[in-house]
Scaffold this motif. Sequence first.
Motif, PDB file in Angstrom:
ATOM      1  N   TYR A 168      31.875  22.476 -32.181  1.00  0.00           N
ATOM      2  CA  TYR A 168      32.674  21.300 -32.523  1.00  0.00           C
ATOM      3  C   TYR A 168      34.152  21.664 -32.661  1.00  0.00           C
ATOM      4  O   TYR A 168      34.527  22.806 -32.910  1.00  0.00           O
ATOM      5  CB  TYR A 168      32.178  20.662 -33.828  1.00  0.00           C
ATOM      6  N   SER A 169      35.001  20.641 -32.497  1.00  0.00           N
ATOM      7  CA  SER A 169      36.436  20.811 -32.712  1.00  0.00           C
ATOM      8  C   SER A 169      37.049  19.464 -33.014  1.00  0.00           C
ATOM      9  O   SER A 169      36.586  18.436 -32.515  1.00  0.00           O
ATOM     10  CB  SER A 169      37.107  21.413 -31.457  1.00  0.00           C
ATOM     11  N   TYR A 170      38.065  19.461 -33.851  1.00  0.00           N
ATOM     12  CA  TYR A 170      38.814  18.229 -34.087  1.00  0.00           C
ATOM     13  C   TYR A 170      40.204  18.556 -34.614  1.00  0.00           C
ATOM     14  O   TYR A 170      40.469  19.648 -35.123  1.00  0.00           O
ATOM     15  CB  TYR A 170      38.078  17.277 -35.038  1.00  0.00           C
ATOM     16  N   ALA A 171      41.087  17.583 -34.440  1.00  0.00           N
ATOM     17  CA  ALA A 171      42.455  17.691 -34.948  1.00  0.00           C
ATOM     18  C   ALA A 171      42.756  16.451 -35.780  1.00  0.00           C
ATOM     19  O   ALA A 171      42.266  15.355 -35.485  1.00  0.00           O
ATOM     20  CB  ALA A 171      43.457  17.801 -33.804  1.00  0.00           C
ATOM     21  N   VAL A 172      43.553  16.621 -36.827  1.00  0.00           N
ATOM     22  CA  VAL A 172      43.964  15.517 -37.705  1.00  0.00           C
ATOM     23  C   VAL A 172      45.462  15.642 -37.935  1.00  0.00           C
ATOM     24  O   VAL A 172      45.980  16.743 -38.146  1.00  0.00           O
ATOM     25  CB  VAL A 172      43.237  15.577 -39.066  1.00  0.00           C
ATOM     26  N   LEU A 173      46.166  14.504 -37.870  1.00  0.00           N
ATOM     27  CA  LEU A 173      47.586  14.533 -38.214  1.00  0.00           C
ATOM     28  C   LEU A 173      47.952  13.289 -39.002  1.00  0.00           C
ATOM     29  O   LEU A 173      47.320  12.242 -38.888  1.00  0.00           O
ATOM     30  CB  LEU A 173      48.459  14.618 -36.961  1.00  0.00           C
ATOM     31  N   GLY A 174      48.984  13.443 -39.842  1.00  0.00           N
ATOM     32  CA  GLY A 174      49.456  12.342 -40.665  1.00  0.00           C
ATOM     33  C   GLY A 174      50.969  12.342 -40.768  1.00  0.00           C
ATOM     34  O   GLY A 174      51.544  13.002 -41.642  1.00  0.00           O
ATOM     35  N   PRO A 175      51.648  11.608 -39.873  1.00  0.00           N
ATOM     36  CA  PRO A 175      53.116  11.555 -39.958  1.00  0.00           C
ATOM     37  C   PRO A 175      53.583  10.663 -41.101  1.00  0.00           C
ATOM     38  O   PRO A 175      52.946   9.651 -41.423  1.00  0.00           O
ATOM     39  CB  PRO A 175      53.512  10.963 -38.607  1.00  0.00           C
ATOM     40  N   ILE A 176      54.695  11.034 -41.716  1.00  0.00           N
ATOM     41  CA  ILE A 176      55.347  10.211 -42.737  1.00  0.00           C
ATOM     42  C   ILE A 176      56.640   9.681 -42.129  1.00  0.00           C
ATOM     43  O   ILE A 176      57.499  10.449 -41.700  1.00  0.00           O
ATOM     44  CB  ILE A 176      55.645  11.030 -44.006  1.00  0.00           C
ATOM     45  N   MET A 177      56.763   8.355 -42.079  1.00  0.00           N
ATOM     46  CA  MET A 177      57.902   7.732 -41.411  1.00  0.00           C
ATOM     47  C   MET A 177      58.775   6.991 -42.422  1.00  0.00           C
ATOM     48  O   MET A 177      58.272   6.432 -43.409  1.00  0.00           O
ATOM     49  CB  MET A 177      57.419   6.762 -40.325  1.00  0.00           C
ATOM     50  N   ARG A 178      60.082   7.008 -42.165  1.00  0.00           N
ATOM     51  CA  ARG A 178      61.032   6.329 -43.052  1.00  0.00           C
ATOM     52  C   ARG A 178      61.879   5.348 -42.251  1.00  0.00           C
ATOM     53  O   ARG A 178      62.325   5.645 -41.149  1.00  0.00           O
ATOM     54  CB  ARG A 178      61.932   7.348 -43.747  1.00  0.00           C
ATOM     55  N   GLU A 179      62.043   4.180 -42.834  1.00  0.00           N
ATOM     56  CA  GLU A 179      62.912   3.162 -42.254  1.00  0.00           C
ATOM     57  C   GLU A 179      63.597   2.441 -43.405  1.00  0.00           C
ATOM     58  O   GLU A 179      62.952   1.739 -44.175  1.00  0.00           O
ATOM     59  CB  GLU A 179      62.108   2.181 -41.399  1.00  0.00           C
TER      60      GLU A 179
END
Length: 443
Positions: A168-179
Motif C-alpha cells: 500500500y501507499s498514500y500521500a496526504v497534504l493540507g495547505p493553509i491559505m490566507r486571503e
Amino acid sequence: MTFEQFKDACFRAALDKGCENAEVYATSSDGFSVNVLCGEIIKYAVERSNGLNLRVLFDGKTGYAYTEVFEEPETLVDHAIDNARAIENTDENPMQGACEYPEIERKPNPVVDMTEEEKIDLALRIERDTLAYDARVNRMGYCAVETGVAKTHIYNTLGLKADSDERYSYAVLGPIMREGDEEHESYAFKFGPKMTEYDDMIRESIDNTLMQFHASSVDSGEYRILLRNDAAGDLLSSFSSMFFAERVQKGLSLLTGKLDQPIVSRSITILDDPFEADNPRAFDAEGVPSVRTTVVENGVLKSYLYNLKSAKKDGVASTSNAGRAGAAGPVNTAPSNFYIVKGEKSFDALRTMLNNGLIITELSGLHAGLNPISGDFSLIAKGLLVENGEVVRSVDQITVAGNFLTMMQGIEEVGADLRFGPPGFGRIGSPSLLIGKLIVSGK
C-alpha cells in the motif's frame, strides 16, 4: 522459533490441553512514513512489526491470547484457555475449514519499491508544488507520504491455510491559505500506485480550501441538498454498522426484521465488493473466501453483512465480512469495499437539478453528532449556496439534521462520481447524492 514452528507447537499444545480447535491469525508489516514541513523532514520512521493472535475453542467457548514473540507456545495456549473459561456466553464461534480461494489480481505498486530517498523527495516535491500552485498558499499544515507491505497468515487445526500480501501507499497534504484576514486549511489524499501523479490531489486541496473563504450562514429551514461524494461517503461510513448482522441480532439496528423490504430510495443499490479493483482481497479475517454481496438492490434490503458467528445464528452462509482491528483484536464484523453504486449524472448535472439549495462539501462531528442505532444525526456542515443552478457563495456555521434512512428515502438522483475514502477498517465509498429536503439550522 520460526512462525511455522511456533504455530505447530501452539496447535499441539492446544489439542493436548483439551481444546476442540485452535487458530492463529498472524500479521507482519514493514512500513515507511515521512512528514515534511518548510522543505525539512519533521518526522521520519521505518517500522517493522509482527503479532500473532491465538484463538481456541475450549469447552464450547472462545478464548484469545496475543503475542509478538514466538516463544513459550504452551504459555500462550494457557492464557487463551483461561480467557475462554472467563467467557460467560456460550454463542457458537465457528472456524473456517480448508477451502479454495479466488484468484486476486493486485495492481502493481512501484511506489512501494522506491528507495527511502525517493519517497522523501516525493514528499518534498508535493510540498513544493503545493506552495507554488497558488500565491495564497501561506504554508503547509501537513504533507506526508507513507508506504508499506503487510502480510497476513490464518491457519487452524481444521486445515485452513490462508496467506495474503498487501502493498500500500498514500500521500496526504493540507495547505493553509490566507486571503486578507482569513486563513483556512483543507486536506486531500491519494491512495495507490498513481500517487506520484499528484497534481489532482493538490488541485483538490486548494479548491476545498478556497471554498471556505467569505463564507456565512443561511436562514434556518428545509433545503434541497446536494451531498458531495466525500461527505456522502463519510455519512455512509458512520452508519455502516446498521448493516452488520451482529448488530441486527442484538437489536442495535434500525434494519432488524427488514430483509426484502424497501428501506431507501429505489435509486440506491449498495454493494460490498471484496473484488473491487483498487483494493481486492481473497478472504476475510476468518479465512472465509471472499464473496460479492448485494446489500441493497433498488432500495430493497437484500442481505446483512455476516461473519461466521452471526451467519451461524441466522442459519446462512458468511458474506466474508469478518474483521479484526489488528492482530491483537478479536473477530467482529467489517465491510470490505462497501459503496453506493454510481448513477449516470455528472456532478454539474446534479447541481443544475438542485436548482435552489445547498451543496454540502464537509461534515464535522461524525463521532459525537449521530446515533448509529436510531439513525438520527445533527452535524456541523460547510458548503455552497446554489441559486438557479449556479453557485452563489460559500456557506458555513450551519448544522444539518435528520435521520439516515429517512434521508436515503428522499434521494432523487445518484451521481456518476463514485469516490472511496482511504482504506482502514473497511473501505467505504459513495457518489454525490441529490436529496429532496433536509433540515438546516443556520442564523
